[in-house]
Design an enzyme around this catalytic site. Sequence first.
Site, short mmCIF file in Angstrom:
data_model
loop_
_atom_site.label_atom_id
_atom_site.label_comp_id
_atom_site.label_asym_id
_atom_site.label_seq_id
_atom_site.Cartn_x
_atom_site.Cartn_y
_atom_site.Cartn_z
N GLN A 55 12.79 -2.62 -9.31
CA GLN A 55 14.32 -2.82 -9.16
C GLN A 55 14.79 -1.99 -8.03
O GLN A 55 15.90 -2.36 -7.48
CB GLN A 55 14.98 -2.30 -10.69
CG GLN A 55 16.45 -2.59 -10.64
CD GLN A 55 17.33 -1.80 -11.44
OE1 GLN A 55 16.88 -1.62 -12.57
NE2 GLN A 55 18.37 -1.25 -10.80
N GLY A 85 0.79 -1.21 -0.10
CA GLY A 85 0.02 0.02 -0.06
C GLY A 85 0.80 1.21 -0.05
O GLY A 85 2.02 1.17 -0.41
N HIS A 97 2.52 4.61 -4.72
CA HIS A 97 3.19 5.83 -5.37
C HIS A 97 3.11 5.48 -7.23
O HIS A 97 2.91 4.39 -7.58
CB HIS A 97 4.35 6.21 -4.72
CG HIS A 97 5.35 5.41 -4.50
ND1 HIS A 97 6.13 4.51 -5.69
CD2 HIS A 97 5.81 4.60 -3.44
CE1 HIS A 97 6.82 3.75 -5.12
NE2 HIS A 97 6.58 3.40 -4.01
N GLN A 101 7.88 -9.51 7.85
CA GLN A 101 9.05 -8.83 7.40
C GLN A 101 9.81 -7.61 8.22
O GLN A 101 10.65 -6.99 7.55
CB GLN A 101 8.81 -8.49 5.69
CG GLN A 101 7.87 -7.25 5.49
CD GLN A 101 7.68 -7.44 3.93
OE1 GLN A 101 6.95 -8.28 3.45
NE2 GLN A 101 8.21 -6.58 3.12
N ASP A 117 14.07 -2.49 -4.90
CA ASP A 117 14.51 -3.65 -3.99
C ASP A 117 15.04 -4.48 -4.76
O ASP A 117 14.56 -5.88 -5.02
CB ASP A 117 13.09 -4.12 -3.31
CG ASP A 117 12.22 -2.97 -2.78
OD1 ASP A 117 12.79 -2.44 -1.46
OD2 ASP A 117 11.36 -2.59 -3.05
N GLN A 145 15.41 -8.08 -3.07
CA GLN A 145 14.29 -8.64 -3.04
C GLN A 145 13.89 -9.19 -4.14
O GLN A 145 13.41 -10.39 -4.36
CB GLN A 145 13.23 -7.61 -2.62
CG GLN A 145 12.00 -8.02 -2.64
CD GLN A 145 10.80 -7.11 -2.24
OE1 GLN A 145 10.64 -7.06 -0.85
NE2 GLN A 145 9.96 -6.46 -3.02
N HIS A 148 4.62 2.12 -8.04
CA HIS A 148 3.76 1.11 -8.10
C HIS A 148 2.86 1.05 -9.38
O HIS A 148 2.59 0.15 -10.03
CB HIS A 148 2.81 1.05 -6.81
CG HIS A 148 3.50 0.87 -5.41
ND1 HIS A 148 3.54 1.86 -4.59
CD2 HIS A 148 3.82 -0.13 -4.87
CE1 HIS A 148 4.27 1.41 -3.51
NE2 HIS A 148 4.38 0.07 -3.70
#
Length: 282
Positions: free
Chosen positions: A148, A31, A34, A61, A150, A153, A37
């Site tokens: 990218q 959520g 921005h 996390q 993250d 991740q 997303h």
Amino acid sequence: MEIIRIPRIMQQISEGHRLKCRSIGLVPTMGALHEGHLSLIKRSKCENDITVVSIFINPTQFDPNEDLDKYPKEVDSDIQKLKDAGVDTLFMPDAVQMYPDGFSSSIKVSGLDEKLCGAFRPGHFSGVSTVVCKLFNIARPARAYFGQKDFQQTQIIRRMAADLNIGCEIVVCPIVRESDGLAKSSRNIYLSSESRAAALVIYRALNAAADLIRSGESNAAVVKKKMNDLLVSEPLVSEVQYAAVYDPSTLDELSQISKENLLAIAIKIGETRLIDNMLVLI
Ligand code: PAF
């Protein structure tokens, strides 16, 4: 746009789409949406018949001393943004549905999860891998979209998807930046105007390092020093957690500049932790 809160119902909807051979693109989020997303959603809509966005602030996390309770919650404006973006389904479970009593499984992507951010956030990537695996099982996407920004991740999720034969393509989309270079992040709202101005040192350090590499520097220690010197010269930077050149596949720190170089930085400005990165290919 339909809003689904129960994992079993989401699974039934996804199964229905799959039976009709409709491809699903999943954009997992926590959520506080921005433009970063929204760029993932746009890409998913181009590449799939159906786009599902999940909003779930995943407690597993966050370290006990991290900002779970303070994490921004902007549900009403998020829903409006998703409707405007033409998202088909919002999956928005709560923690009890995702982690019911007795929940005791976790996924660990060994090795990759201990480097970079993993060294400062123990357990973080296990929380991420486990929830993303659950989201994949619930939404059954053909493709899933991650930013990218993250970078670590995305590498961990790629590894997990390959190792566990998840059968979902992991699509990594470019970092979206403000006009002055600050990477878009839900955590940017924690920054005062002074801190936000100070945070621009991250992009300056990445660019200075990239320029050095492009001008022929081959010693990664020189590039690392350039980044660190710039970062510590900013008085509001309270901690440099890492700033160096890494192999993008293994996330090992490089001593020599190679064909593919990941410049990655994590710093704190006050209590706000910021990360950013840049891939430099030569
Ligand atoms: O990148 C994020 O927002 C989160 O780590 C993710 C992938 C949604 C898992 O909770």
